[in-house]
Design a protein around this motif. Structure first.
Motif, PDB file in Angstrom:
ATOM      1  N   ARG A   1       1.830   2.495   2.683  1.00  0.00           N
ATOM      2  CA  ARG A   1       1.342   3.110   4.226  1.00  0.00           C
ATOM      3  C   ARG A   1       2.214   2.468   5.068  1.00  0.00           C
TER       4      ARG A   1
ATOM      5  N   THR B   1       0.899  -1.355  -0.008  1.00  0.00           N
ATOM      6  CA  THR B   1      -0.079   0.026  -0.034  1.00  0.00           C
ATOM      7  C   THR B   1       0.997   1.368   0.071  1.00  0.00           C
TER       8      THR B   1
ATOM      9  N   GLU C   1      -8.940   1.293   7.051  1.00  0.00           N
ATOM     10  CA  GLU C   1      -7.657   1.635   7.374  1.00  0.00           C
ATOM     11  C   GLU C   1      -7.216   1.035   8.688  1.00  0.00           C
TER      12      GLU C   1
END
Length: 144
Positions: free
Chosen positions: A17, A15, A52
């Motif tokens: 992230r 991702t 998330e």
């Protein structure tokens, strides 16, 4: 192929992230079963892109330097404690070894996750009334 009811689950490493608090990133930590036996290492985290949230630990075990290693997914609901370099779960080595096989081609299919949660004995996070398990005290994967 039906879309997963809660959206797309994917590897955190895919991702771009990170976990909001780097101290809570458990990747690279040893996973121990209910009896304290070594199950392997948290290789990656499976995250729900829509919410998330970390939903699964991707645990790699066996092999040498990653060659010949097997991968299993363990729902975060199985985590009972996180300490320095360990993640403890409430499942036995035999239970984890017998889990539905990890197949990246199936990880976008509802049936795969329903079978996985059912096998481990947890309600899936998309089920009505899902409360989840509060994350144990100490560092652990939380929101992204």
């Amino acid at each position: 192929m039906a879309e997963h009811p809660a959206g797309v689950l994917t590897r955190l490493s895919d991702t771009g992230r990170t976990v909001a608090d780097p101290a809570q990133d458990v990747r690279g930590r040893t996973v121990r079963d209910a009896d304290g036996s070594d199950l392997g290492t948290v290789d990656d985290l499976i995250v729900d892109r829509a919410d998330e949230q970390v939903r699964m630990l991707r645990v790699e075990h066996g092999g040498i330097l990653g060659i010949g290693a097997e991968v299993v997914l363990v729902p975060v609901e199985a985590v009972v404690a996180i300490t320095g370099e360990e993640v403890r779960i409430d499942q036995s080595r035999q239970r984890v070894a017998g889990s539905p096989p990890y197949d990246p081609e199936l990880t976008d299919q509802s049936e795969y996750y329903e079978a996985l949660y059912g096998y481990y004995g947890y309600a899936p996070f998309w089920a009505p009334g899902y409360a989840g398990r509060p994350w144990p005290a100490g560092p652990g994967p939380g929101p992204l």
